[in-house]
Design an enzyme around this catalytic site. Structure first.
Site, PDB file in Angstrom:
ATOM      1  N   TYR A 142      33.184  -5.849 -27.052  1.00  0.00           N
ATOM      2  CA  TYR A 142      33.385  -7.202 -26.232  1.00  0.00           C
ATOM      3  C   TYR A 142      34.571  -7.871 -26.491  1.00  0.00           C
ATOM      4  O   TYR A 142      35.205  -8.910 -25.954  1.00  0.00           O
ATOM      5  CB  TYR A 142      32.345  -7.900 -25.875  1.00  0.00           C
ATOM      6  CG  TYR A 142      31.062  -7.260 -25.046  1.00  0.00           C
ATOM      7  CD1 TYR A 142      31.094  -5.796 -24.779  1.00  0.00           C
ATOM      8  CD2 TYR A 142      30.187  -8.162 -24.345  1.00  0.00           C
ATOM      9  CE1 TYR A 142      29.991  -5.412 -23.851  1.00  0.00           C
ATOM     10  CE2 TYR A 142      29.223  -7.657 -23.564  1.00  0.00           C
ATOM     11  CZ  TYR A 142      29.276  -6.244 -23.191  1.00  0.00           C
ATOM     12  OH  TYR A 142      28.381  -5.735 -22.424  1.00  0.00           O
ATOM     13  N   LYS A 190      23.436   4.003 -32.434  1.00  0.00           N
ATOM     14  CA  LYS A 190      23.697   5.324 -32.119  1.00  0.00           C
ATOM     15  C   LYS A 190      24.403   6.046 -33.331  1.00  0.00           C
ATOM     16  O   LYS A 190      25.309   6.675 -33.398  1.00  0.00           O
ATOM     17  CB  LYS A 190      24.552   5.173 -30.995  1.00  0.00           C
ATOM     18  CG  LYS A 190      24.907   6.361 -30.264  1.00  0.00           C
ATOM     19  CD  LYS A 190      23.850   7.036 -29.157  1.00  0.00           C
ATOM     20  CE  LYS A 190      24.257   8.507 -28.827  1.00  0.00           C
ATOM     21  NZ  LYS A 190      22.898   9.029 -28.184  1.00  0.00           N
ATOM     22  N   ASP A 222      19.773   5.519 -26.844  1.00  0.00           N
ATOM     23  CA  ASP A 222      19.213   6.036 -25.545  1.00  0.00           C
ATOM     24  C   ASP A 222      17.649   6.387 -25.590  1.00  0.00           C
ATOM     25  O   ASP A 222      17.262   6.054 -24.692  1.00  0.00           O
ATOM     26  CB  ASP A 222      20.043   7.545 -25.330  1.00  0.00           C
ATOM     27  CG  ASP A 222      20.130   8.226 -26.735  1.00  0.00           C
ATOM     28  OD1 ASP A 222      19.627   7.859 -27.889  1.00  0.00           O
ATOM     29  OD2 ASP A 222      20.643   9.462 -26.562  1.00  0.00           O
ATOM     30  N   ASP A 246      23.499  -6.145 -24.369  1.00  0.00           N
ATOM     31  CA  ASP A 246      23.522  -6.489 -23.150  1.00  0.00           C
ATOM     32  C   ASP A 246      22.704  -5.577 -22.160  1.00  0.00           C
ATOM     33  O   ASP A 246      22.120  -5.875 -21.357  1.00  0.00           O
ATOM     34  CB  ASP A 246      25.206  -6.545 -22.803  1.00  0.00           C
ATOM     35  CG  ASP A 246      25.473  -7.002 -21.375  1.00  0.00           C
ATOM     36  OD1 ASP A 246      24.700  -7.869 -21.112  1.00  0.00           O
ATOM     37  OD2 ASP A 246      26.618  -6.722 -21.001  1.00  0.00           O
ATOM     38  N   ASP A 250      18.715  -6.544 -20.071  1.00  0.00           N
ATOM     39  CA  ASP A 250      18.494  -6.661 -18.710  1.00  0.00           C
ATOM     40  C   ASP A 250      17.351  -6.017 -18.395  1.00  0.00           C
ATOM     41  O   ASP A 250      16.498  -6.090 -17.543  1.00  0.00           O
ATOM     42  CB  ASP A 250      20.030  -6.128 -17.879  1.00  0.00           C
ATOM     43  CG  ASP A 250      20.633  -7.289 -17.349  1.00  0.00           C
ATOM     44  OD1 ASP A 250      20.785  -8.471 -17.957  1.00  0.00           O
ATOM     45  OD2 ASP A 250      21.364  -7.073 -16.498  1.00  0.00           O
TER      46      ASP A 250
HETATM   47  C1  IPM Z   1      24.939 -11.836 -20.290  1.00  0.00           C
HETATM   48  C2  IPM Z   1      25.940 -11.234 -19.282  1.00  0.00           C
HETATM   49  C3  IPM Z   1      27.330 -11.468 -19.757  1.00  0.00           C
HETATM   50  C4  IPM Z   1      27.615 -10.502 -21.176  1.00  0.00           C
HETATM   51  C5  IPM Z   1      28.306 -11.321 -19.009  1.00  0.00           C
HETATM   52  C6  IPM Z   1      28.543 -12.259 -17.787  1.00  0.00           C
HETATM   53  C7  IPM Z   1      29.868 -11.784 -19.662  1.00  0.00           C
HETATM   54  O1  IPM Z   1      25.905 -10.050 -18.826  1.00  0.00           O
HETATM   55  O2  IPM Z   1      24.982 -12.722 -20.906  1.00  0.00           O
HETATM   56  O3  IPM Z   1      24.306 -10.848 -20.520  1.00  0.00           O
HETATM   57  O4  IPM Z   1      27.935  -9.313 -20.903  1.00  0.00           O
HETATM   58  O5  IPM Z   1      27.352 -11.007 -22.292  1.00  0.00           O
HETATM   59 MG    MG Z   2      24.157  -9.032 -19.653  1.00  0.00          MG
END
Ligand code: IPM
Ligand code: MG
Length: 355
Positions: A142, A190, A222, A246, A250
């Site tokens: 990132y 990985k 994975d 990230d 989620d």
């Molecule tokens: C998170 C979000 C952010 C990230 C985005 C909005 C840049 O998805 O906080 O996980 O990828 O870090």
């Molecule tokens: Mg995120």
């Protein structure tokens, strides 16, 4: 105690959910006798609209001078569908993390007994799940340079880069958290393919000697993506790089059945930041229907992590549990019962804390 809190409501439902967290924080301040002051700053699409910059200097100054930052959400669909946009709301968030030195993102997944049936997983798999990710937040792909396109614009590249120092400081937080929990640490990488991952694994192996009470496991990302839904109870503390974290957090956030309830903390410097895991949910913005509980629980994390006030944190999580038990909740989890408005849930929680 005097507490200075920076408020960054951001985009979409951010302002509404932050407003409820503020009611709750004020109630806690009143009950426990803390003097709490708030200063608000703009960030994300809201900041681009106001200033052209998704993380203006003025906002950074407010955050840097605060004891803690409460953050709502970032993102606006008008940018998502425009890959050519020169400034993007998300750049504000990345820059904020970097400038504030927030290198560790702590994202817990735990279950609420009254909501566990909403999990996409079978009950026996998910009941009692309790793990926490430590995601590296200011390095990796990132932020790595070079990034961009070739001259013709037909090739694009990002660079994944990690220094040993970046891995050590994140991993230590993971080890220390594991020591206070069930003492199992999983290093997610990985290493069978990527050089950065091999450095992660090697570094964690070296550190492990300093934490003999922690059992360390090494798993490929994975496989973790699969095992998280197959056997989520196997995990305690997981550490991983920015991109993997990230994605996996989620995935992890829906396991408990209630993404609208999962809080997070970003740590690394004097100023700590707290935010719900969910996004800006633009479809619900301004409608007073969004679930404020993840932001309220982020405020609970703030009391615990930023101010070492466990009682105050517990006062908040207790009333959140009460609201779930009594069905004082928004439409996403009301299940045929009365759907309360965002603002009504906030009022109810604040009143319960004081009552
Ligand atoms: C998170 C979000 C952010 C990230 C985005 C909005 C840049 O998805 O906080 O996980 O990828 O870090
Ligand atoms: Mg995120």
């Amino acid at each position: 105690m005097e507490m200075n809190i920076a408020l960054l409501p951001g985009d979409g439902i951010g302002p509404e959910v932050i407003a409820q967290a503020v009611k709750v924080v004020k109630a806690v301040g009143q009950k426990f006798g803390h003097e709490i002051s708030f200063k608000e700053g703009v960030v994300g699409a809201a900041a681009i609209d106001a200033t052209g910059d998704p993380y203006p200097d003025a906002t950074h100054e407010i955050c840097a001078a605060a004891d803690a930052v409460l953050f709502g959400a970032i993102g606006d669909p008008k940018y998502d569908n425009d890959p050519k946009a020169k400034v993007r709301p998300e750049q504000g968030l990345l820059r904020m993390r970097q400038k504030l030195g927030l290198f560790a993102n702590v994202r817990p997944t735990f279950t609420f007994p009254s909501l566990v049936h909403k999990s996409p997983l079978k009950l026996e798999r998910v009941e009692g799940v309790d793990f926490v990710f430590f995601r590296e937040l200011t390095g990796g792909v990132y932020f790595g340079e070079p990034r961009g396109r070739n001259e013709q614009g037909t090739k694009a590249f990002d660079t994944n880069v990690y220094s040993k120092e970046e891995i050590v400081r994140l991993a230590r937080m993971g080890f220390e958290a594991a020591q206070k929990r069930r003492k199992v640490l999983t290093c997610v990488d990985k290493a069978n393919v990527m050089a950065t991952s091999r450095l992660w694994r090697e570094t964690v192996q070296e550190l492990a000697a300093e934490y003999p009470d922690v059992k360390v496991e090494y798993e490929f990302v994975d496989a973790v993506a699969m095992r998280l839904i197959q056997w989520p109870k196997a995990y305690d503390v997981l550490i991983t790089e920015n991109l993997f974290g990230d994605i996996l957090t989620d995935e992890a956030s829906v396991i408990s059945g209630s993404m609208g309830l999962m809080p997070s903390a970003s740590l690394g410097s004097n100023v700590k930041l707290f935010e719900p895991i969910h996004g800006s949910y633009p479809q619900a913005a301004g409608k007073d229907i969004a679930n404020p509980l993840a932001t309220v629980l982020s405020a609970a994390m703030m009391f615990e992590y930023a101010f070492d006030m466990k009682e105050e944190a517990k006062a908040i999580s207790d009333v959140v549990n009460l609201s779930l038990a009594e069905g004082v909740v928004t439409e996403d989890i009301a299940e045929g019962g009365k759907a309360y408005k965002t603002s009504e849930v906030g009022d109810w929680l604040a009143a319960k804390i004081l009552g």
